[in-house]
Each structure stands twice: as structure tokens, then as C-alpha cells.
Design a protein around this motif. Structure first.
Motif, PDB file in Angstrom:
ATOM      1  N   PRO A 184       0.807  -1.227   0.000  1.00 26.36           N
ATOM      2  CA  PRO A 184       0.000   0.000   0.000  1.00 26.36           C
ATOM      3  C   PRO A 184       0.844   1.283   0.000  1.00 26.36           C
ATOM      4  CG  PRO A 184      -0.799  -1.546   1.644  1.00 26.36           C
ATOM      5  CD  PRO A 184       0.430  -2.160   1.076  1.00 26.36           C
ATOM      6  N   ALA A 185       1.963   1.292   0.763  1.00 21.97           N
ATOM      7  CA  ALA A 185       2.790   2.509   0.822  1.00 21.97           C
ATOM      8  C   ALA A 185       3.437   2.777  -0.538  1.00 21.97           C
ATOM      9  CB  ALA A 185       3.868   2.364   1.906  1.00 21.97           C
ATOM     10  N   GLY A 186       4.080   1.764  -1.088  1.00 20.88           N
ATOM     11  CA  GLY A 186       4.809   1.941  -2.353  1.00 20.88           C
ATOM     12  C   GLY A 186       3.886   2.295  -3.503  1.00 20.88           C
TER      13      GLY A 186
ATOM     14  N   LEU B  59       9.815  -1.557  -7.591  1.00 17.45           N
ATOM     15  CA  LEU B  59      10.399  -2.906  -7.593  1.00 17.45           C
ATOM     16  C   LEU B  59       9.808  -3.705  -6.442  1.00 17.45           C
ATOM     17  CD1 LEU B  59      14.128  -1.825  -7.957  1.00 17.45           C
ATOM     18  CD2 LEU B  59      12.717  -2.842  -9.766  1.00 17.45           C
ATOM     19  N   ASP B  60       9.460  -4.970  -6.691  1.00 22.35           N
ATOM     20  CA  ASP B  60       9.020  -5.827  -5.579  1.00 22.35           C
ATOM     21  C   ASP B  60       9.586  -7.227  -5.766  1.00 22.35           C
ATOM     22  OD1 ASP B  60       6.489  -5.510  -3.344  1.00 22.35           O
ATOM     23  OD2 ASP B  60       7.327  -7.506  -3.715  1.00 22.35           O
ATOM     24  N   ARG B  61       9.979  -7.819  -4.632  1.00 17.14           N
ATOM     25  CA  ARG B  61      10.602  -9.153  -4.698  1.00 17.14           C
ATOM     26  C   ARG B  61       9.584 -10.276  -4.862  1.00 17.14           C
ATOM     27  NH1 ARG B  61      12.511  -9.420   1.649  1.00 17.14           N
ATOM     28  NH2 ARG B  61      10.429  -9.386   2.507  1.00 17.14           N
TER      29      ARG B  61
ATOM     30  N   CYS C  96      -1.940 -10.004   6.697  1.00 14.23           N
ATOM     31  CA  CYS C  96      -2.817  -8.917   7.141  1.00 14.23           C
ATOM     32  C   CYS C  96      -4.227  -9.430   7.364  1.00 14.23           C
ATOM     33  CB  CYS C  96      -2.829  -7.850   6.051  1.00 14.23           C
ATOM     34  SG  CYS C  96      -3.756  -6.379   6.470  1.00 14.23           S
ATOM     35  N   ALA C  97      -4.935  -8.810   8.337  1.00 16.75           N
ATOM     36  CA  ALA C  97      -6.346  -9.169   8.566  1.00 16.75           C
ATOM     37  C   ALA C  97      -7.283  -8.365   7.669  1.00 16.75           C
ATOM     38  CB  ALA C  97      -6.704  -8.964  10.027  1.00 16.75           C
ATOM     39  N   GLU C  98      -6.730  -7.415   6.930  1.00 16.03           N
ATOM     40  CA  GLU C  98      -7.412  -6.715   5.831  1.00 16.03           C
ATOM     41  C   GLU C  98      -8.528  -5.748   6.254  1.00 16.03           C
ATOM     42  OE1 GLU C  98      -7.127  -9.593   2.112  1.00 16.03           O
ATOM     43  OE2 GLU C  98      -8.034 -10.660   3.796  1.00 16.03           O
ATOM     44  N   GLY C  99      -8.530  -5.336   7.534  1.00 21.36           N
ATOM     45  CA  GLY C  99      -9.541  -4.370   7.977  1.00 21.36           C
ATOM     46  C   GLY C  99      -9.089  -2.945   7.678  1.00 21.36           C
ATOM     47  N   LEU C 100     -10.010  -2.135   7.135  1.00 21.55           N
ATOM     48  CA  LEU C 100      -9.676  -0.730   6.859  1.00 21.55           C
ATOM     49  C   LEU C 100     -10.880   0.132   7.217  1.00 21.55           C
ATOM     50  CD1 LEU C 100      -7.423   1.109   5.713  1.00 21.55           C
ATOM     51  CD2 LEU C 100      -8.506   0.920   3.481  1.00 21.55           C
TER      52      LEU C 100
ATOM     53  N   GLY D 268       5.521   3.760   5.346  1.00 17.23           N
ATOM     54  CA  GLY D 268       4.800   2.516   5.659  1.00 17.23           C
ATOM     55  C   GLY D 268       5.490   1.745   6.769  1.00 17.23           C
ATOM     56  N   ASP D 269       5.293   0.420   6.774  1.00 19.32           N
ATOM     57  CA  ASP D 269       5.889  -0.419   7.827  1.00 19.32           C
ATOM     58  C   ASP D 269       7.401  -0.236   7.902  1.00 19.32           C
ATOM     59  OD1 ASP D 269       3.425  -1.457   8.404  1.00 19.32           O
ATOM     60  OD2 ASP D 269       4.031  -3.560   8.212  1.00 19.32           O
ATOM     61  N   ALA D 270       8.031   0.056   6.779  1.00 26.43           N
ATOM     62  CA  ALA D 270       9.484   0.251   6.764  1.00 26.43           C
ATOM     63  C   ALA D 270       9.872   1.406   7.692  1.00 26.43           C
ATOM     64  CB  ALA D 270       9.968   0.525   5.344  1.00 26.43           C
TER      65      ALA D 270
ATOM     66  N   GLY E 222      -3.022  -1.776  13.122  1.00 27.15           N
ATOM     67  CA  GLY E 222      -3.437  -1.480  11.741  1.00 27.15           C
ATOM     68  C   GLY E 222      -2.433  -0.566  11.058  1.00 27.15           C
ATOM     69  N   GLY E 223      -2.115  -0.866   9.796  1.00 30.04           N
ATOM     70  CA  GLY E 223      -1.115  -0.037   9.123  1.00 30.04           C
ATOM     71  C   GLY E 223      -1.405   0.231   7.652  1.00 30.04           C
ATOM     72  N   ILE E 224      -2.511  -0.338   7.115  1.00 36.96           N
ATOM     73  CA  ILE E 224      -2.749  -0.155   5.671  1.00 36.96           C
ATOM     74  C   ILE E 224      -2.960   1.335   5.358  1.00 36.96           C
ATOM     75  CG2 ILE E 224      -4.220  -0.740   3.689  1.00 36.96           C
ATOM     76  CD1 ILE E 224      -5.212  -3.196   5.245  1.00 36.96           C
ATOM     77  N   GLY E 225      -3.901   1.948   6.089  1.00 34.28           N
ATOM     78  CA  GLY E 225      -4.232   3.351   5.817  1.00 34.28           C
ATOM     79  C   GLY E 225      -3.043   4.274   6.075  1.00 34.28           C
TER      80      GLY E 225
HETATM   81  C1  LIG Z   1      -0.997 -10.614  11.009  1.00 38.32           C
HETATM   82  C2  LIG Z   1      -1.183  -9.182  10.589  1.00 38.32           C
HETATM   83  C3  LIG Z   1      -2.458  -8.625  10.524  1.00 38.32           C
HETATM   84  C4  LIG Z   1      -2.629  -7.293  10.127  1.00 38.32           C
HETATM   85  N1  LIG Z   1      -3.897  -6.797  10.018  1.00 38.32           N
HETATM   86  C5  LIG Z   1      -4.098  -5.533   9.620  1.00 38.32           C
HETATM   87  C6  LIG Z   1      -5.410  -5.014   9.426  1.00 38.32           C
HETATM   88  O1  LIG Z   1      -6.413  -5.705   9.589  1.00 38.32           O
HETATM   89  N2  LIG Z   1      -5.553  -3.726   9.036  1.00 38.32           N
HETATM   90  C7  LIG Z   1      -4.470  -2.921   8.801  1.00 38.32           C
HETATM   91  O2  LIG Z   1      -4.663  -1.747   8.472  1.00 38.32           O
HETATM   92  N3  LIG Z   1      -3.228  -3.402   8.947  1.00 38.32           N
HETATM   93  C8  LIG Z   1      -2.994  -4.678   9.319  1.00 38.32           C
HETATM   94  N4  LIG Z   1      -1.725  -5.169   9.431  1.00 38.32           N
HETATM   95  C9  LIG Z   1      -0.595  -4.279   9.091  1.00 38.32           C
HETATM   96  C10 LIG Z   1      -0.499  -4.099   7.571  1.00 38.32           C
HETATM   97  O3  LIG Z   1      -0.473  -5.354   6.945  1.00 38.32           O
HETATM   98  C11 LIG Z   1       0.768  -3.306   7.222  1.00 38.32           C
HETATM   99  O4  LIG Z   1       0.850  -2.181   8.058  1.00 38.32           O
HETATM  100  C12 LIG Z   1       0.771  -2.856   5.756  1.00 38.32           C
HETATM  101  O5  LIG Z   1       0.809  -3.946   4.890  1.00 38.32           O
HETATM  102  C13 LIG Z   1       1.995  -1.966   5.500  1.00 38.32           C
HETATM  103  O6  LIG Z   1       2.082  -1.662   4.139  1.00 38.32           O
HETATM  104  P1  LIG Z   1       3.505  -1.374   3.485  1.00 38.32           P
HETATM  105  O7  LIG Z   1       3.248  -1.007   2.061  1.00 38.32           O
HETATM  106  O8  LIG Z   1       4.278  -0.464   4.322  1.00 38.32           O
HETATM  107  O9  LIG Z   1       4.299  -2.764   3.560  1.00 38.32           O
HETATM  108  P2  LIG Z   1       3.972  -4.184   2.945  1.00 38.32           P
HETATM  109  O10 LIG Z   1       2.540  -4.357   2.679  1.00 38.32           O
HETATM  110  O11 LIG Z   1       4.644  -5.157   3.841  1.00 38.32           O
HETATM  111  O12 LIG Z   1       4.733  -4.166   1.541  1.00 38.32           O
HETATM  112  C14 LIG Z   1       6.136  -4.208   1.480  1.00 38.32           C
HETATM  113  C15 LIG Z   1       6.532  -4.776   0.121  1.00 38.32           C
HETATM  114  O13 LIG Z   1       7.944  -4.652  -0.020  1.00 38.32           O
HETATM  115  C16 LIG Z   1       8.433  -5.800  -0.702  1.00 38.32           C
HETATM  116  N5  LIG Z   1       9.863  -5.928  -0.392  1.00 38.32           N
HETATM  117  C17 LIG Z   1      10.458  -6.141   0.812  1.00 38.32           C
HETATM  118  N6  LIG Z   1      11.793  -6.165   0.695  1.00 38.32           N
HETATM  119  C18 LIG Z   1      12.076  -5.970  -0.628  1.00 38.32           C
HETATM  120  C19 LIG Z   1      13.283  -5.893  -1.370  1.00 38.32           C
HETATM  121  N7  LIG Z   1      14.478  -6.001  -0.796  1.00 38.32           N
HETATM  122  N8  LIG Z   1      13.206  -5.705  -2.710  1.00 38.32           N
HETATM  123  C20 LIG Z   1      11.997  -5.566  -3.318  1.00 38.32           C
HETATM  124  N9  LIG Z   1      10.808  -5.633  -2.651  1.00 38.32           N
HETATM  125  C21 LIG Z   1      10.853  -5.818  -1.320  1.00 38.32           C
HETATM  126  C22 LIG Z   1       7.584  -6.937  -0.128  1.00 38.32           C
HETATM  127  O14 LIG Z   1       7.567  -8.025  -1.020  1.00 38.32           O
HETATM  128  C23 LIG Z   1       6.215  -6.272  -0.014  1.00 38.32           C
HETATM  129  O15 LIG Z   1       5.408  -6.465  -1.157  1.00 38.32           O
HETATM  130  C24 LIG Z   1      -1.511  -6.496   9.810  1.00 38.32           C
HETATM  131  C25 LIG Z   1      -0.221  -7.051   9.877  1.00 38.32           C
HETATM  132  C26 LIG Z   1      -0.060  -8.371  10.244  1.00 38.32           C
HETATM  133  C27 LIG Z   1       1.335  -8.954  10.267  1.00 38.32           C
END
Ligand SMILES: Cc1cc2nc3c(=O)[nH]c(=O)nc-3n(C[C@H](O)[C@H](O)[C@H](O)COP(=O)(O)OP(=O)(O)OC[C@H]3O[C@@H](n4cnc5c(N)ncnc54)[C@H](O)[C@@H]3O)c2cc1C
Length: 398
Positions: free
Chosen positions: A13-15, A31-33, A43-47, A274-276, A286-289
């Protein structure tokens, strides 16, 4: 000349939101791996609806698969509190469809996406970044003016470019989840959250419904607990009549950064989102939004940097300042709320739930207790529970 203006590492979602924000105005590569966007979901997918409004998103039935009207909280003594609105308060998503839609939008805006491309090295050279990327065991070099690291909780890109993103184990949760089907016994329009130090130490178990008879059933607990998150979840499911005979159609596990916010989310030629950047709500995980908002903001600052040709850590520091104003300061207050919650015993929890109302509970969580709340809490509701009163006074004083 660099190959790209901006390289975004990670198509979550962040990227993808960073790519949507920047695709029109710059030459952008994502780029994604992984081999498929949005999958596996971890993720539990709640937003909540708040994020739909903030991000100007319209729910579509293809990916906003379950309308949610509130939540039911289950206390350790088996009681429950139901908060159900008349209208939708949020949705449970089908993330792999949702994220593909974001990806299509990013590409329409002009960004290019490459899957199965893992960033394994990153180095600053003069005023540009050189990434080493592995695709099908072959390595290639790609250069850009600025990197946006959106590579999730196990981010290495930011670290390779000199930013300290180390996770504090105390502020980290372990998540484990089954997508289950053939299950019954819960209201499909509510999120169900189960609390208790015996079933989920420093966390909770959830049922997030996804269509009739199907739900994400998971757990988040402190990362340093004695037993694993899977152990607690399996043990609990066996006690639930509506779940124990269900089938598991997907298993997800992941780490959740529930605090430990980064002081700096920028380095020379680098922004992190994002999570990074540990942009997650410390109370519910929660971290999607927040990731989408962070990605969009990072995109805005990357474009500014390109227009002004200014990429130093100092030039990019406005990004971190703006993020704290937008969300970070609220999340820091909520982190205090989590620190309070994790000190509560089951007894304290039961007592609190019996004695405070929903609005007070929300204000405790948000760190926005009013003077009147404090007077009522301290002098009337908690006066007979000295330990709990002390905890709450310490929390309110901070
Ligand atoms: C069990 C669980 C339940 C959750 N439930 C919820 C929920 O219900 N609602 C909610 O809002 N949040 C939830 N979250 C949190 C939510 O999933 C994250 O906050 C959200 O996905 C963060 O988005 P992001 O884009 O920062 O990272 P991510 O979604 O983790 O995306 C990171 C991307 O980077 C890629 N990547 C990593 N390293 C590399 C590399 N070296 N080279 C290329 N690509 C790379 C990965 O493949 C991945 O696709 C939950 C998390 C967990 C673990």
C-alpha cells in the motif's frame, strides 16, 4: 543522467500510493521481490472508513468484500460489549485485488512496476543512488535520484542507505492468522476482538469477517512472549464451537511494528514510508491506511526534491516533520495508551470495561482524556482500585 528519477522499493500500500502520487510528474520505477502483488497478504485486511475518506477511495464490491458496522469486544471474564452503527464504519478487503487496482492506477499515472525484482544492495554515489537488483538470479544495476523505501517491516533498503530502522523488540508484535471458511457463530458485520492475558498476552485475538462463513482469524502478541503466536491461536480456536471444525484456506504470519517510531524518516536521497518507517497504529496494529498516507506524503516530497534538485538529508527533513504533524504525534499518544493497556491484569481489564463508557475508552486510547474525564475516573470510578488508579494517574500525567 540516472535511469529513473524515483525508485520505489516495495509494491505494498505505501509503495503503490507513492507511485500514484509521483507517476505523472517523474520517471518512476517500482520494484518488488514477490511474484504477485498483494499476495501473500500478512494482514487481517480491515480498513476503517476514515481512511477511505482520507485517501479519497470509493469502496468497490470486488475488493471491499465485507461491510463492517462496528466491533464486539470480549473481556477476559467472558462478557462482551457491542458497538454497532447503522451505516458502514469500514470494510474488510481482499487485499490482493485491492492492491492490484492500486498498481493499475499507478501504471496509468506513468509509473513502471517490476515484480520478482529484489533489491539486494544500495549505495549513494555522488548525488544519485545505485541499486543492485536481483531478478531470476541475475544481478543488474539501476540508478535514480531518490529512493522511497516502502519495503515493509523487514526493510533493508533504508538501512543500506544509512538510516537506522532497527526494530525495538519491546515495540514489536508477532502476528499469526488463518483465513478460515465453514465457520459460524459471529455477527458478520462486526469485527470481533478477544482480550485476556491467558489467551493473547499483550495483544488480542481477532475474527475479521470476509463474506458469509469465511473470516480472517488471527492473533497479535508481544514478540518476546514465551510461546508462539500460533500456539496461542491454535489453543483458543479449539475452545470455539463455531470455529474448531472450520477449514483453513490460507496461513499468514508477520511481524508488526507497534511503536518505536523513527526520529528521522529521511537520509540523503532517501525517504522511508509505511511499515518500513514503523508507521503503524500501536494499539490495534493497523497499518494499511497509515502506509498509504505515508507513501503519498513521501511521493509529494520526492517530487519537490526533484523540482528543486535538493536531495540532502536536511533538505528532505520537512517530510518527517510533516508526517509527525499529520499522524505521527497522534500515534505517539496512542503508544502511551498501549503501554497502559499492557500493564493491566485481567481483573483490571474486566473492572475498567464494567465501569467506563465507550467514549471514555476511546479517549483513553487516543490520549485525549478531558479534565472532566480525569476527575470522574480518579475520584469516582477508580477510587476503589488503588493500583489501577495509580497506573491511570501516571498515564494521564504524561
Ligand atoms: C498478522 C497481521 C495482521 C494485520 N492486520 C491488519 C489489518 O487488519 N488492518 C491494517 O490496516 N493493517 C494490518 N496489518 C498491518 C499491515 O499489513 C501493514 O501495516 C501494511 O501492509 C503496511 O504496508 P507497506 O506497504 O508499508 O508494507 P507491505 O505491505 O509489507 O509491503 C512491502 C513490500 O515490499 C516488498 N519488499 C520487501 N523487501 C524488498 C526488497 N528487498 N526488494 C523488493 N521488494 C521488497 C515486499 O515483497 C512487499 O510487497 C496487519 C499485519 C499483520 C502482520
Amino acid at each position: 543522467m540516472t535511469d529513473y528519477d524515483i525508485i520505489i522499493v516495495g509494491a505494498g500500500p505505501a509503495g503503490l500510493c507513492a507511485a500514484i502520487e509521483t507517476g505523472k510528474e517523474a520517471k518512476v520505477l517500482v520494484l518488488d521481490r514477490k511474484q504477485e502483488i498483494g499476495c501473500p497478504k500478512r494482514c487481517a485486511e480491515g480498513l476503517s472508513l476514515r481512511w477511505f475518506k482520507k485517501m479519497n477511495l470509493k469502496p468497490k464490491k470486488e475488493w471491499a468484500v465485507q461491510e463492517i458496522k462496528g466491533a464486539e469486544l470480549y473481556t477476559p471474564n467472558g462478557k462482551s460489549i457491542k458497538m454497532k452503527a447503522k451505516k458502514a464504519e469500514g470494510y474488510v478487503l481482499e487485499r490482493k485485488i485491492f492492491e492490484k487496482e492500486l498498481a493499475i492506477e499507478a501504471v496509468k499515472k506513468g509509473a513502471k512496476i517490476l515484480m520478482k525484482n529484489q533489491v539486494i544492495g544500495a549505495e549513494k554515489k555522488d548525488n544519485e543512488i545505485e541499486l543492485i537488483v536481483e531478478e531470476n538470479k541475475e544481478k543488474k544495476k539501476i540508478t535514480c535520484k531518490i529512493v522511497i523505501a516502502c519495503d515493509g517491516v523487514d526493510s533493508l533498503t533504508a538501512k543500506m542507505l544509512g538510516l537506522n530502522t532497527k526494530l525495538d523488540l519491546k515495540e514489536t508484535d508477532s502476528g499469526y492468522q488463518y483465513e478460515m471458511t465453514g465457520i459460524t457463530g459471529y455477527d458478520e458485520n462486526l469485527l470481533h476482538l478477544f482480550f485476556g492475558t491467558d489467551i493473547a498476552p499483550r495483544g488480542y485475538i481477532w475474527i475479521f469477517p470476509k463474506r458469509k462463513g469465511t473470516a480472517n482469524v488471527g492473533i497479535g502478541i508481544g514478540a518476546y512472549e514465551k510461546e508462539t503466536a500460533k500456539y496461542y491461536l491454535d489453543k483458543w480456536i479449539k475452545t470455539q464451537d463455531g470455529l474448531k471444525n472450520g477449514s483453513i484456506i490460507e496461513v499468514n504470519a508477520g511481524v508488526i511494528p507497534v511503536g518505536g517510531f523513527l526520529e528521522k524518516m529521511q537520509a540523503d536521497n532517501l525517504l522511508v514510508a509505511g511499515d518500513a518507517g514503523h508507521m503503524v497504529d500501536p494499539i490495534h496494529g493497523g497499518g494499511i491506511g497509515i502506509a498509504m498516507e505515508g507513501g503519498r506524503l513521501a511521493g509529494k516530497h520526492a517530487i519537490k526534491a526533484i523540482k528543486e534538485n535538493k536531495f540532502s538529508e536536511k533538505d528532505l527533513s520537512e517530510y518527517t516533520k510533516e508526517w509527525y504533524k499529520l499522524s505521527g504525534n497522534d500515534l505517539k499518544r496512542r503508544l502511551k495508551g498501549r503501554h497502559l493497556l499492557e500493564k493491566l491484569t485481567n481483573d483490571d481489564f474486566n473492572y475498567l470495561v464494567d465501569s467506563i463508557n465507550v467514549e471514555e475508552a476511546l479517549r483513553i486510547g487516543n490520549g485525549t482524556l478531558t479534565k472532566k474525564d480525569k476527575t470522574i475516573l480518579f475520584t469516582k470510578k477508580l477510587i476503589t482500585r488503588p493500583k489501577l488508579l495509580k497506573l491511570m494517574i501516571e498515564y494521564a500525567r504524561d
